[in-house]
Design a protein around this motif. Structure first.
Motif, PDB file in Angstrom:
ATOM      1  N   GLU A 157      -2.896 143.393  67.770  1.00  0.00           N
ATOM      2  CA  GLU A 157      -2.815 144.412  68.815  1.00  0.00           C
ATOM      3  C   GLU A 157      -3.372 143.904  70.144  1.00  0.00           C
ATOM      4  OE1 GLU A 157      -4.519 148.108  67.664  1.00  0.00           O
ATOM      5  OE2 GLU A 157      -3.183 148.383  65.945  1.00  0.00           O
ATOM      6  N   ALA A 158      -4.349 142.993  70.089  1.00  0.00           N
ATOM      7  CA  ALA A 158      -4.962 142.487  71.311  1.00  0.00           C
ATOM      8  C   ALA A 158      -4.011 141.629  72.134  1.00  0.00           C
ATOM      9  CB  ALA A 158      -6.220 141.679  70.973  1.00  0.00           C
ATOM     10  N   LEU A 159      -2.861 141.256  71.558  1.00  0.00           N
ATOM     11  CA  LEU A 159      -1.884 140.448  72.283  1.00  0.00           C
ATOM     12  C   LEU A 159      -0.711 141.280  72.796  1.00  0.00           C
ATOM     13  CD1 LEU A 159      -1.814 137.191  70.105  1.00  0.00           C
ATOM     14  CD2 LEU A 159      -2.958 137.569  72.303  1.00  0.00           C
ATOM     15  N   ARG A 160      -0.880 142.575  72.847  1.00  0.00           N
ATOM     16  CA  ARG A 160       0.150 143.412  73.454  1.00  0.00           C
ATOM     17  C   ARG A 160       0.085 143.282  74.976  1.00  0.00           C
ATOM     18  NH1 ARG A 160      -0.286 148.926  69.716  1.00  0.00           N
ATOM     19  NH2 ARG A 160       0.466 147.928  67.788  1.00  0.00           N
ATOM     20  N   GLY A 161       1.221 143.509  75.609  1.00  0.00           N
ATOM     21  CA  GLY A 161       1.266 143.377  77.060  1.00  0.00           C
ATOM     22  C   GLY A 161       2.447 144.101  77.652  1.00  0.00           C
ATOM     23  N   HIS A 162       2.865 143.605  78.818  1.00  0.00           N
ATOM     24  CA  HIS A 162       3.916 144.289  79.579  1.00  0.00           C
ATOM     25  C   HIS A 162       4.929 143.283  80.115  1.00  0.00           C
ATOM     26  CE1 HIS A 162       1.478 147.933  79.388  1.00  0.00           C
ATOM     27  NE2 HIS A 162       0.439 147.176  79.709  1.00  0.00           N
ATOM     28  N   THR A 182       4.653 142.150  74.618  1.00  0.00           N
ATOM     29  CA  THR A 182       5.313 143.443  74.808  1.00  0.00           C
ATOM     30  C   THR A 182       4.355 144.556  74.392  1.00  0.00           C
ATOM     31  OG1 THR A 182       6.268 143.824  72.612  1.00  0.00           O
ATOM     32  CG2 THR A 182       7.435 142.277  74.075  1.00  0.00           C
ATOM     33  N   SER A 183       4.772 145.779  74.613  1.00  0.00           N
ATOM     34  CA  SER A 183       3.910 146.918  74.295  1.00  0.00           C
ATOM     35  C   SER A 183       3.709 147.093  72.796  1.00  0.00           C
ATOM     36  CB  SER A 183       4.505 148.201  74.876  1.00  0.00           C
ATOM     37  OG  SER A 183       5.807 148.430  74.356  1.00  0.00           O
ATOM     38  N   SER A 184       4.546 146.451  71.987  1.00  0.00           N
ATOM     39  CA  SER A 184       4.413 146.562  70.538  1.00  0.00           C
ATOM     40  C   SER A 184       3.965 145.260  69.886  1.00  0.00           C
ATOM     41  CB  SER A 184       5.746 147.012  69.921  1.00  0.00           C
ATOM     42  OG  SER A 184       6.784 146.106  70.255  1.00  0.00           O
ATOM     43  N   GLY A 185       3.613 144.258  70.680  1.00  0.00           N
ATOM     44  CA  GLY A 185       3.181 142.971  70.148  1.00  0.00           C
ATOM     45  C   GLY A 185       3.978 141.837  70.758  1.00  0.00           C
ATOM     46  N   ILE A 186       3.701 140.625  70.310  1.00  0.00           N
ATOM     47  CA  ILE A 186       4.415 139.489  70.889  1.00  0.00           C
ATOM     48  C   ILE A 186       5.787 139.338  70.252  1.00  0.00           C
ATOM     49  CG2 ILE A 186       2.224 138.311  71.307  1.00  0.00           C
ATOM     50  CD1 ILE A 186       3.213 136.207  69.161  1.00  0.00           C
ATOM     51  N   THR A 187       6.709 138.803  71.031  1.00  0.00           N
ATOM     52  CA  THR A 187       7.962 138.268  70.523  1.00  0.00           C
ATOM     53  C   THR A 187       8.019 136.815  70.967  1.00  0.00           C
ATOM     54  OG1 THR A 187       9.232 138.906  72.481  1.00  0.00           O
ATOM     55  CG2 THR A 187       9.101 140.505  70.675  1.00  0.00           C
ATOM     56  N   TRP A 188       8.768 135.993  70.255  1.00  0.00           N
ATOM     57  CA  TRP A 188       8.810 134.580  70.632  1.00  0.00           C
ATOM     58  C   TRP A 188      10.092 133.950  70.099  1.00  0.00           C
ATOM     59  CZ3 TRP A 188       8.821 130.907  66.685  1.00  0.00           C
ATOM     60  CH2 TRP A 188       8.464 131.396  65.413  1.00  0.00           C
ATOM     61  N   ASN A 189      10.466 132.855  70.743  1.00  0.00           N
ATOM     62  CA  ASN A 189      11.620 132.086  70.304  1.00  0.00           C
ATOM     63  C   ASN A 189      11.434 130.634  70.689  1.00  0.00           C
ATOM     64  OD1 ASN A 189      12.666 131.808  73.087  1.00  0.00           O
ATOM     65  ND2 ASN A 189      13.071 134.003  72.886  1.00  0.00           N
ATOM     66  N   ASP A 190      12.248 129.792  70.107  1.00  0.00           N
ATOM     67  CA  ASP A 190      12.210 128.369  70.432  1.00  0.00           C
ATOM     68  C   ASP A 190      12.879 128.125  71.772  1.00  0.00           C
ATOM     69  OD1 ASP A 190      11.017 127.926  68.023  1.00  0.00           O
ATOM     70  OD2 ASP A 190      12.779 127.102  67.032  1.00  0.00           O
ATOM     71  N   GLY A 191      12.434 127.074  72.461  1.00  0.00           N
ATOM     72  CA  GLY A 191      13.110 126.657  73.675  1.00  0.00           C
ATOM     73  C   GLY A 191      12.226 126.702  74.900  1.00  0.00           C
ATOM     74  N   ASP A 192      12.684 126.018  75.951  1.00  0.00           N
ATOM     75  CA  ASP A 192      11.968 125.959  77.226  1.00  0.00           C
ATOM     76  C   ASP A 192      12.511 127.013  78.165  1.00  0.00           C
ATOM     77  OD1 ASP A 192      10.086 123.733  77.036  1.00  0.00           O
ATOM     78  OD2 ASP A 192      11.854 122.467  76.789  1.00  0.00           O
ATOM     79  N   HIS A 193      11.618 127.851  78.670  1.00  0.00           N
ATOM     80  CA  HIS A 193      11.982 128.884  79.627  1.00  0.00           C
ATOM     81  C   HIS A 193      10.851 129.019  80.636  1.00  0.00           C
ATOM     82  CE1 HIS A 193      15.118 130.063  76.751  1.00  0.00           C
ATOM     83  NE2 HIS A 193      14.172 130.055  75.818  1.00  0.00           N
ATOM     84  N   GLY A 194      11.149 129.583  81.765  1.00  0.00           N
ATOM     85  CA  GLY A 194      10.102 129.839  82.734  1.00  0.00           C
ATOM     86  C   GLY A 194       9.063 130.789  82.153  1.00  0.00           C
ATOM     87  N   ALA A 195       7.785 130.600  82.526  1.00  0.00           N
ATOM     88  CA  ALA A 195       6.725 131.423  81.950  1.00  0.00           C
ATOM     89  C   ALA A 195       5.578 131.556  82.934  1.00  0.00           C
ATOM     90  CB  ALA A 195       6.226 130.812  80.640  1.00  0.00           C
ATOM     91  N   ASP A 196       4.770 132.584  82.714  1.00  0.00           N
ATOM     92  CA  ASP A 196       3.594 132.799  83.550  1.00  0.00           C
ATOM     93  C   ASP A 196       2.491 131.795  83.259  1.00  0.00           C
ATOM     94  OD1 ASP A 196       4.648 135.193  84.792  1.00  0.00           O
ATOM     95  OD2 ASP A 196       4.273 136.206  82.876  1.00  0.00           O
ATOM     96  N   VAL A 197       2.465 131.297  82.029  1.00  0.00           N
ATOM     97  CA  VAL A 197       1.496 130.278  81.612  1.00  0.00           C
ATOM     98  C   VAL A 197       2.248 129.203  80.847  1.00  0.00           C
ATOM     99  CG1 VAL A 197      -0.430 129.773  80.043  1.00  0.00           C
ATOM    100  CG2 VAL A 197      -0.515 131.796  81.500  1.00  0.00           C
TER     101      VAL A 197
END
Length: 235
Positions: A157-162, A182-197
């Motif tokens: 739950e501590a990894l929920r976000g917006h 996300t508001s319900s937890g993390i989602t993730w996938n393989d691959g290189d994409h732009g990111a905040d970190v």
């Protein structure tokens, strides 16, 4: 990401039992584990062995069972065969049930015997590094460990976000993971994409950083988000 073959997990479970037993036996039994300061080396071995027995019990019943701490022997010379016995019991339970067969687990999207085997392999790998921080791990197994860890983080739950994003990229193999809070937890996938970190490192180091076995380096991008991730990903 594709999982490794069932036979690979079975082989790694037993191989890692041997590695952990040997590494732990080289240390005084009452030594405090620096990466798990609430544990002695004996506690560390007990934790891993108890995990083998718990997972095997779940597979035997197909449903949740009460966790019982199974104390490791007091003689470090028999830790390796004791851990190997538990690993073999778990492998036998997976073989009897079937790797892809349905059983209860704490992860709602992964209710299979194979989930337990994979989770126990990677739990054991990380705790082997607790006993031997200088050890190594096959790059494909390390990458699978990152993916397995992210599955666990889906439940935090501590990894929920917006919609904040993080990118973890290996520098020595062609593997990357893109994570969205996300508001319900993390989602993730393989691959290189732009990111905040963005965090880049060899895959062994990525695995250990994300498991808090190496000091967190400075990541590129949003420092506050990286700090939030570090705090929120504590087990």
């Amino acid at each position: 990401m594709e999982w490794l073959a069932p036979e690979r997990y079975a082989a790694e479970l037993e191989a890692e039992a041997g590695r952990l037993g040997a590494a732990a036996a080289r240390l005084p039994i009452a030594t405090i584990v620096p990466t798990c300061p609430e544990w002695t080396v004996h506690d560390l071995v007990t934790h891993v062995g108890s995990g083998h027995h718990y997972a095997a019990d779940v597979l035997a019943t197909g449903g949740p069972v009460e966790y019982e701490r199974v104390g490791a022997p007091s003689d470090p010379d028999v830790w390796t065969p004791w851990l190997l016995d538990g690993a073999q019991r778990l492998n036998a339970a997976v073989a009897d049930r079937g790797f892809g067969s349905e059983v209860w687990s704490w992860h709602p999207r992964h209710q299979t015997a194979g989930f337990w085997l994979r989770r126990m392999v990677h739990d054991q790998v990380i705790h082997r590094f607790d006993a031997d921080p200088t050890g190594d791990v096959a790059p494909d197994l390390a990458a699978d460990g990152v993916s397995d860890l992210l599955l666990s983080f889906e439940m935090f739950e501590a990894l929920r976000g917006h919609g904040e994003t993080l990118q973890f990229s290996a520098t020595d193999i062609p593997r990357s993971w893109h994570v969205t809070l996300t508001s319900s937890g993390i989602t993730w996938n393989d691959g290189d994409h732009g990111a905040d970190v963005t965090l880049t490192a060899p895959v062994r180091e990525l695995l250990l950083i994300l498991n808090r076995r190496l000091p967190a380096p400075r990541a590129d991008g949003d420092a506050a988000l990286w700090e939030q991730w570090q705090e929120g990903s504590r087990f």
